[in-house]
Design an enzyme around this catalytic site. Structure first.
Site, PDB file in Angstrom:
ATOM      1  N   PRO A 166     -45.067  -2.118  30.849  1.00 18.87           N
ATOM      2  CA  PRO A 166     -45.729  -0.825  30.608  1.00 18.87           C
ATOM      3  C   PRO A 166     -47.115  -0.995  30.003  1.00 18.87           C
ATOM      4  O   PRO A 166     -47.297  -1.766  29.071  1.00 18.87           O
ATOM      5  CB  PRO A 166     -44.782  -0.137  29.628  1.00 18.87           C
ATOM      6  CG  PRO A 166     -43.476  -0.860  29.743  1.00 18.87           C
ATOM      7  CD  PRO A 166     -43.840  -2.273  30.093  1.00 18.87           C
ATOM      8  N   GLU A 167     -48.082  -0.284  30.580  1.00 15.15           N
ATOM      9  CA  GLU A 167     -49.432  -0.243  30.009  1.00 15.15           C
ATOM     10  C   GLU A 167     -49.744   1.227  29.714  1.00 15.15           C
ATOM     11  O   GLU A 167     -48.853   2.074  29.792  1.00 15.15           O
ATOM     12  CB  GLU A 167     -50.422  -0.909  30.976  1.00 15.15           C
ATOM     13  CG  GLU A 167     -49.985  -2.351  31.273  1.00 15.15           C
ATOM     14  CD  GLU A 167     -50.935  -3.147  32.159  1.00 15.15           C
ATOM     15  OE1 GLU A 167     -52.133  -2.841  32.181  1.00 15.15           O
ATOM     16  OE2 GLU A 167     -50.461  -4.086  32.824  1.00 15.15           O
ATOM     17  N   LYS A 211     -50.538   1.742  23.906  1.00  9.73           N
ATOM     18  CA  LYS A 211     -49.200   1.509  24.434  1.00  9.73           C
ATOM     19  C   LYS A 211     -48.115   2.022  23.489  1.00  9.73           C
ATOM     20  O   LYS A 211     -46.937   1.767  23.698  1.00  9.73           O
ATOM     21  CB  LYS A 211     -49.008   0.014  24.700  1.00  9.73           C
ATOM     22  CG  LYS A 211     -50.021  -0.560  25.695  1.00  9.73           C
ATOM     23  CD  LYS A 211     -49.578  -1.937  26.117  1.00  9.73           C
ATOM     24  CE  LYS A 211     -50.730  -2.893  26.213  1.00  9.73           C
ATOM     25  NZ  LYS A 211     -50.275  -4.270  26.445  1.00  9.73           N
ATOM     26  N   ARG A 240     -51.173 -14.784  28.105  1.00 15.72           N
ATOM     27  CA  ARG A 240     -50.777 -13.832  29.145  1.00 15.72           C
ATOM     28  C   ARG A 240     -51.526 -14.197  30.421  1.00 15.72           C
ATOM     29  O   ARG A 240     -52.635 -14.734  30.379  1.00 15.72           O
ATOM     30  CB  ARG A 240     -51.148 -12.401  28.722  1.00 15.72           C
ATOM     31  CG  ARG A 240     -50.635 -11.995  27.349  1.00 15.72           C
ATOM     32  CD  ARG A 240     -49.127 -11.849  27.314  1.00 15.72           C
ATOM     33  NE  ARG A 240     -48.672 -10.968  28.373  1.00 15.72           N
ATOM     34  CZ  ARG A 240     -48.767  -9.636  28.344  1.00 15.72           C
ATOM     35  NH1 ARG A 240     -49.280  -9.049  27.299  1.00 15.72           N
ATOM     36  NH2 ARG A 240     -48.349  -8.906  29.348  1.00 15.72           N
TER      37      ARG A 240
END
Ligand SMILES: [Zn+2]
Length: 259
Positions: free
Chosen positions: A2-3, A51, A248
């Site tokens: 989720p962003e 977020k 990431r």
């Protein structure tokens, strides 16, 4: 993952079900919050911040949640949960007489006084999806990171909030910027592009009332390692960005986005 787009969509859906409504159920299954009962409170609003999600109640409390990697909110008509609300994955249940909202696999659950919200979101940079966000200021904050790689900077929620690995990759690809370029060299409006892409995703219609998918998300580079670039055909590459303990992936096209 989720962003900001997904969190905005979740906030809107929770608002449709809960805003202005008195909670008939308010259960938290998270550490020592297990004894808390939010029933009887009225939900004022569900506010996305980057977020993070702030669910404000009329009794001066705010429920702070974060989806982290796998979290989602599932909404059913009250009485039609079919045991889903008892799943071990459910961390929060917020229900009215009409709807039951179940927060599954949430990565964070806090209850704070509304006037103390900054304790949980005060470290964040400007929310890229907020109404009236100053995008020029966001660009200045990004460039002020100096020699830090732009890929790492865009993921740093204390600089600007809302971008994850997908919109990092898509925004940089759109502007032909290598993920390791120093942030101070980036004059292109990457924050504007990230906001546009996330809003396009958040505004896309859902196929069903309770679906979890993200129909407005399109990926040109993210998750497309070794597949041909949609612009030039070169195989998409991947490198790692961010602090050593929190690396990431950043997908990019080596030809469109040269070092
Ligand atoms: Zn390319």
């Amino acid at each position: 993952m989720p962003e900001g787009d997904i969190v905005l969509r979740v906030a809107r859906r929770l608002d449709l079900a809960l805003a202005g409504q008195r909670l008939a159920r308010g259960e938290l299954r998270w550490g020592d919050l297990g004894d808390v009962d939010l029933a009887g409170s009225t939900v004022l609003t569900n506010l996305p911040v980057g977020k993070h999600l702030l669910t404000r109640l009329d009794d001066g409390r705010t429920l702070h949640t974060h989806l982290r990697m796998d979290g989602s909110w599932w909404i059913t008509r009250a009485g039609e949960e079919r045991g889903a609300d008892r799943s071990h994955r459910v961390r929060a249940v917020l229900g009215t007489d009409r709807w039951t909202c179940m927060g599954r696999s949430l990565g964070m659950v806090d209850l704070v006084r509304t006037r103390d919200e900054r304790l949980v979101v005060g470290h964040l940079g400007p929310d890229l999806l907020a109404d009236g966000v100053d995008l020029e200021e966001c660009g200045r904050r990004v460039r002020a990171q100096g020699d830090r790689p732009i890929g790492a900077v865009l993921l740093d929620q204390t600089v600007v909030a809302g971008i994850g690995t997908l919109y990092l990759a898509e925004s940089l690809w759109a502007h032909r910027i290598h993920p390791l370029r120093p942030a101070h060299e980036v004059s292109e409006p990457v924050c504007v592009t990230a906001r546009e892409l996330m809003l396009r995703s958040a505004d896309a219609p859902l196929p069903t009332a309770t679906g979890e998918t993200a129909p407005g998300r399109t990926s040109h580079v993210h998750g497309r390692g070794r597949l041909p670039c949609r612009r030039c055909g070169t195989p998409i590459a991947e490198l790692q960005v961010g602090p050593p303990d929190k690396l990431r992936p950043a997908f990019f096209c080596p030809r469109c986005q040269p070092a």
